[in-house]
Design an enzyme around this catalytic site. Structure first.
Site, PDB file in Angstrom:
ATOM      1  NE  ARG A  12     -14.303  -6.175   7.563  1.00  0.00           N
ATOM      2  CZ  ARG A  12     -14.766  -7.251   6.794  1.00  0.00           C
ATOM      3  NH1 ARG A  12     -14.007  -8.592   6.560  1.00  0.00           N
ATOM      4  NH2 ARG A  12     -15.598  -6.827   5.948  1.00  0.00           N
ATOM      5  CG  ASN A  82      -9.286   0.116   1.199  1.00  0.00           C
ATOM      6  OD1 ASN A  82      -8.704  -0.420   0.437  1.00  0.00           O
ATOM      7  ND2 ASN A  82      -9.843  -0.351   2.327  1.00  0.00           N
ATOM      8  CB  THR A  86     -15.619  -9.438  -4.451  1.00  0.00           C
ATOM      9  OG1 THR A  86     -15.609 -10.248  -3.326  1.00  0.00           O
ATOM     10  CG2 THR A  86     -14.374  -8.820  -4.751  1.00  0.00           C
ATOM     11  CD  GLN A 141      -9.718 -13.041 -12.716  1.00  0.00           C
ATOM     12  OE1 GLN A 141      -8.397 -12.813 -12.959  1.00  0.00           O
ATOM     13  NE2 GLN A 141     -10.058 -14.369 -13.017  1.00  0.00           N
ATOM     14  N   GLY A 143     -15.146 -13.895 -14.114  1.00  0.00           N
ATOM     15  CA  GLY A 143     -15.934 -13.951 -12.669  1.00  0.00           C
ATOM     16  C   GLY A 143     -16.135 -12.729 -12.409  1.00  0.00           C
ATOM     17  CE1 TYR A 147     -12.951  -5.974  -6.272  1.00  0.00           C
ATOM     18  CE2 TYR A 147     -11.585  -6.166  -7.906  1.00  0.00           C
ATOM     19  CZ  TYR A 147     -11.747  -5.935  -6.523  1.00  0.00           C
ATOM     20  OH  TYR A 147     -10.761  -5.514  -5.782  1.00  0.00           O
ATOM     21  N   PRO A 177      -3.475  -2.833  -6.528  1.00  0.00           N
ATOM     22  CG  PRO A 177      -4.384  -2.845  -4.395  1.00  0.00           C
ATOM     23  CD  PRO A 177      -4.276  -2.504  -5.851  1.00  0.00           C
ATOM     24  CE1 TYR A 179      -7.220 -12.615  -7.338  1.00  0.00           C
ATOM     25  CE2 TYR A 179      -5.796 -11.755  -8.964  1.00  0.00           C
ATOM     26  CZ  TYR A 179      -7.057 -12.329  -8.641  1.00  0.00           C
ATOM     27  OH  TYR A 179      -7.982 -12.324  -9.609  1.00  0.00           O
TER      28      TYR A 179
HETATM   29  N1  CAA Z   1      -8.404 -17.370 -12.944  1.00  0.00           N
HETATM   30  C1  CAA Z   1      -8.203 -18.280 -13.497  1.00  0.00           C
HETATM   31  N2  CAA Z   1      -9.329 -19.174 -13.912  1.00  0.00           N
HETATM   32  C2  CAA Z   1     -10.311 -19.161 -13.004  1.00  0.00           C
HETATM   33  C3  CAA Z   1     -10.450 -18.027 -11.965  1.00  0.00           C
HETATM   34  C4  CAA Z   1      -9.578 -17.076 -11.944  1.00  0.00           C
HETATM   35  N3  CAA Z   1      -9.274 -16.035 -11.268  1.00  0.00           N
HETATM   36  N4  CAA Z   1     -11.609 -18.135 -11.443  1.00  0.00           N
HETATM   37  C5  CAA Z   1     -12.309 -19.134 -12.105  1.00  0.00           C
HETATM   38  N5  CAA Z   1     -11.313 -19.841 -12.951  1.00  0.00           N
HETATM   39  C6  CAA Z   1     -11.790 -21.039 -13.517  1.00  0.00           C
HETATM   40  C7  CAA Z   1     -11.919 -22.114 -12.638  1.00  0.00           C
HETATM   41  O1  CAA Z   1     -10.811 -22.645 -12.214  1.00  0.00           O
HETATM   42  C8  CAA Z   1     -13.028 -23.061 -13.696  1.00  0.00           C
HETATM   43  O2  CAA Z   1     -12.037 -23.469 -14.651  1.00  0.00           O
HETATM   44  P1  CAA Z   1     -12.251 -25.244 -14.851  1.00  0.00           P
HETATM   45  O3  CAA Z   1     -13.627 -25.575 -15.312  1.00  0.00           O
HETATM   46  O4  CAA Z   1     -11.043 -25.328 -15.974  1.00  0.00           O
HETATM   47  O5  CAA Z   1     -11.602 -25.732 -13.729  1.00  0.00           O
HETATM   48  C9  CAA Z   1     -13.711 -22.138 -14.256  1.00  0.00           C
HETATM   49  O6  CAA Z   1     -13.166 -20.747 -14.207  1.00  0.00           O
HETATM   50  C10 CAA Z   1     -15.240 -21.922 -13.694  1.00  0.00           C
HETATM   51  O7  CAA Z   1     -14.911 -21.630 -12.163  1.00  0.00           O
HETATM   52  P2  CAA Z   1     -15.914 -22.587 -11.296  1.00  0.00           P
HETATM   53  O8  CAA Z   1     -15.893 -23.882 -11.586  1.00  0.00           O
HETATM   54  O9  CAA Z   1     -15.370 -22.020  -9.782  1.00  0.00           O
HETATM   55  O10 CAA Z   1     -17.302 -21.853 -11.561  1.00  0.00           O
HETATM   56  P3  CAA Z   1     -18.456 -21.199 -10.697  1.00  0.00           P
HETATM   57  O11 CAA Z   1     -19.390 -20.654 -11.202  1.00  0.00           O
HETATM   58  O12 CAA Z   1     -18.783 -22.295  -9.489  1.00  0.00           O
HETATM   59  O13 CAA Z   1     -17.531 -19.931  -9.800  1.00  0.00           O
HETATM   60  C11 CAA Z   1     -16.447 -17.835  -9.716  1.00  0.00           C
HETATM   61  C12 CAA Z   1     -17.039 -18.975 -10.618  1.00  0.00           C
HETATM   62  C13 CAA Z   1     -17.566 -17.225  -8.943  1.00  0.00           C
HETATM   63  C14 CAA Z   1     -15.975 -17.008 -10.802  1.00  0.00           C
HETATM   64  C15 CAA Z   1     -15.307 -18.629  -9.047  1.00  0.00           C
HETATM   65  O14 CAA Z   1     -14.510 -19.179  -9.854  1.00  0.00           O
HETATM   66  C16 CAA Z   1     -14.276 -17.592  -8.191  1.00  0.00           C
HETATM   67  O15 CAA Z   1     -14.547 -16.858  -7.381  1.00  0.00           O
HETATM   68  N6  CAA Z   1     -13.227 -17.241  -8.890  1.00  0.00           N
HETATM   69  C17 CAA Z   1     -12.389 -16.466  -8.541  1.00  0.00           C
HETATM   70  C18 CAA Z   1     -12.439 -15.079  -9.266  1.00  0.00           C
HETATM   71  C19 CAA Z   1     -11.482 -14.091  -8.722  1.00  0.00           C
HETATM   72  O16 CAA Z   1     -10.299 -14.239  -9.240  1.00  0.00           O
HETATM   73  N7  CAA Z   1     -11.875 -13.142  -7.964  1.00  0.00           N
HETATM   74  C20 CAA Z   1     -10.999 -12.016  -7.372  1.00  0.00           C
HETATM   75  C21 CAA Z   1     -11.205 -12.060  -5.870  1.00  0.00           C
HETATM   76  S1  CAA Z   1      -9.939 -10.941  -5.033  1.00  0.00           S
HETATM   77  C22 CAA Z   1     -10.151  -9.440  -5.529  1.00  0.00           C
HETATM   78  O17 CAA Z   1     -11.186  -9.084  -6.483  1.00  0.00           O
HETATM   79  C23 CAA Z   1      -9.314  -8.489  -5.013  1.00  0.00           C
HETATM   80  C24 CAA Z   1      -8.304  -7.903  -6.266  1.00  0.00           C
HETATM   81  O18 CAA Z   1      -8.451  -6.681  -6.391  1.00  0.00           O
HETATM   82  C25 CAA Z   1      -7.218  -8.907  -6.717  1.00  0.00           C
END
Ligand code: CAA
Length: 241
Positions: A12, A82, A86, A141, A143, A147, A177, A179
């Site tokens: 995947r 790979n 998360t 990052q 959150g 990771y 990588p 996003y």
């Molecule tokens: N970049 C910038 N700001 C972010 C962010 C990000 N990636 N993730 C969360 N925030 C901000 C939100 O916008 C929010 O800000 P405001 O209150 O000003 O709106 C604040 O952080 C809190 O976020 P949530 O309200 O969503 O809080 P939560 O507790 O409900 O959830 C979280 C927190 C689980 C971290 C959720 O925000 C989330 O999933 N964020 C994404 C995190 C992320 O970037 N993960 C990458 C996944 S992909 C990957 O990992 C592959 C790779 O290698 C790149």
């Protein structure tokens, strides 16, 4: 005789693109997966690539699975680490389980897999280990304390092992990588993705899995024999390192 490549999490997302690209480049490819039988079966049916189910957090399962693949296809020449997961949460809400699941899969999984093929690569004086890290291991990052820590650990692992492998013609490199448009990234809340993440990517879009796969094919090739211990970034300009 064509070389054998093993891709973890290879049915995947980015892993599937890497499996297919290596297959198309003439390698004998085996892809592992941990849970989604349906997707793995569909991947096999479409590509003909052999798929194998085990959990990279289980050292013994890695050993058994690799032994079977080596019986079927031959020694593993190229290992692409790979497989990754998360369990995103702000640190104040992160549970020990979320921490350990990510560290065990995304970091210890590299030990569990690489350790099983390393001696064989040394004995044959050839190997390619390609570790899929992440932009979030480079920059951190919010959150993703778990990771980011694991993916940064993957980079240290890469650099240490590159030094050990060099005299034996084994290269060890990492790809970071940014996003990429996979299920993992699309699981990020839509509002966060659209308002916080994509605006930070100068090229203005998510990457394609194939854009990462092409790097892996190059690193696997003889042409890349002088590249080791490197981190190749592909993130649409989001971070310059
Ligand atoms: N970049 C910038 N700001 C972010 C962010 C990000 N990636 N993730 C969360 N925030 C901000 C939100 O916008 C929010 O800000 P405001 O209150 O000003 O709106 C604040 O952080 C809190 O976020 P949530 O309200 O969503 O809080 P939560 O507790 O409900 O959830 C979280 C927190 C689980 C971290 C959720 O925000 C989330 O999933 N964020 C994404 C995190 C992320 O970037 N993960 C990458 C996944 S992909 C990957 O990992 C592959 C790779 O290698 C790149």
């Amino acid at each position: 005789m064509s070389r054998v490549a093993l891709v973890t999490g290879g049915t995947r997302g980015i892993g599937a693109a890497i499996s297919m690209a290596l297959h198309n480049a003439g390698y004998k490819v085996a892809a592992t997966y941990a849970g989604n039988d349906e997707k793995a079966r569909a991947f096999h049916d479409v590509t003909g690539i052999s798929v194998h189910k085990w959990d990279v957090t289980d050292y013994e399962a890695c050993g058994k699975g690799i032994a079977k693949i080596e019986d079927d296809l031959g020694h593993v020449d190229i290992l692409v680490n790979n497989a990754g997961i998360t369990r995103d949460a702000m640190f104040h809400k992160m549970t020990p389980q979320q921490w350990h699941e990510v560290i065990n899969t995304n970091l210890t999984g590299l030990f569990n897999m690489t350790h099983q093929v390393w001696q064989g690569m040394r004995d044959r004086s050839f190997g390619r280990v390609i570790n899929i890290s992440s932009i979030n291991g480079q920059k951190g990052q919010m959150g993703q304390a778990n990771y980011s820590a694991a993916k940064a650990g993957d980079l240290g692992f890469t650099k240490a092992l590159a030094q050990e492998g060099a005299a034996k013609n084994i290269t060890v490199n990492a790809i970071c990588p940014g996003y990429i448009g996979t299920e993992m990234v699309l699981a990020v809340p839509e509002k966060v993705l659209n308002e916080r993440i994509i605006p930070q990517i100068p090229v203005g879009r998510l990457g394609e899995p194939e854009e990462i796969a092409r790097i892996a094919v190059f690193l696997a090739s003889d042409d890349a024999g002088f590249i080791t211990g490197s981190t190749i970034t592909a993130n649409g300009g989001q971070l310059f390192v």
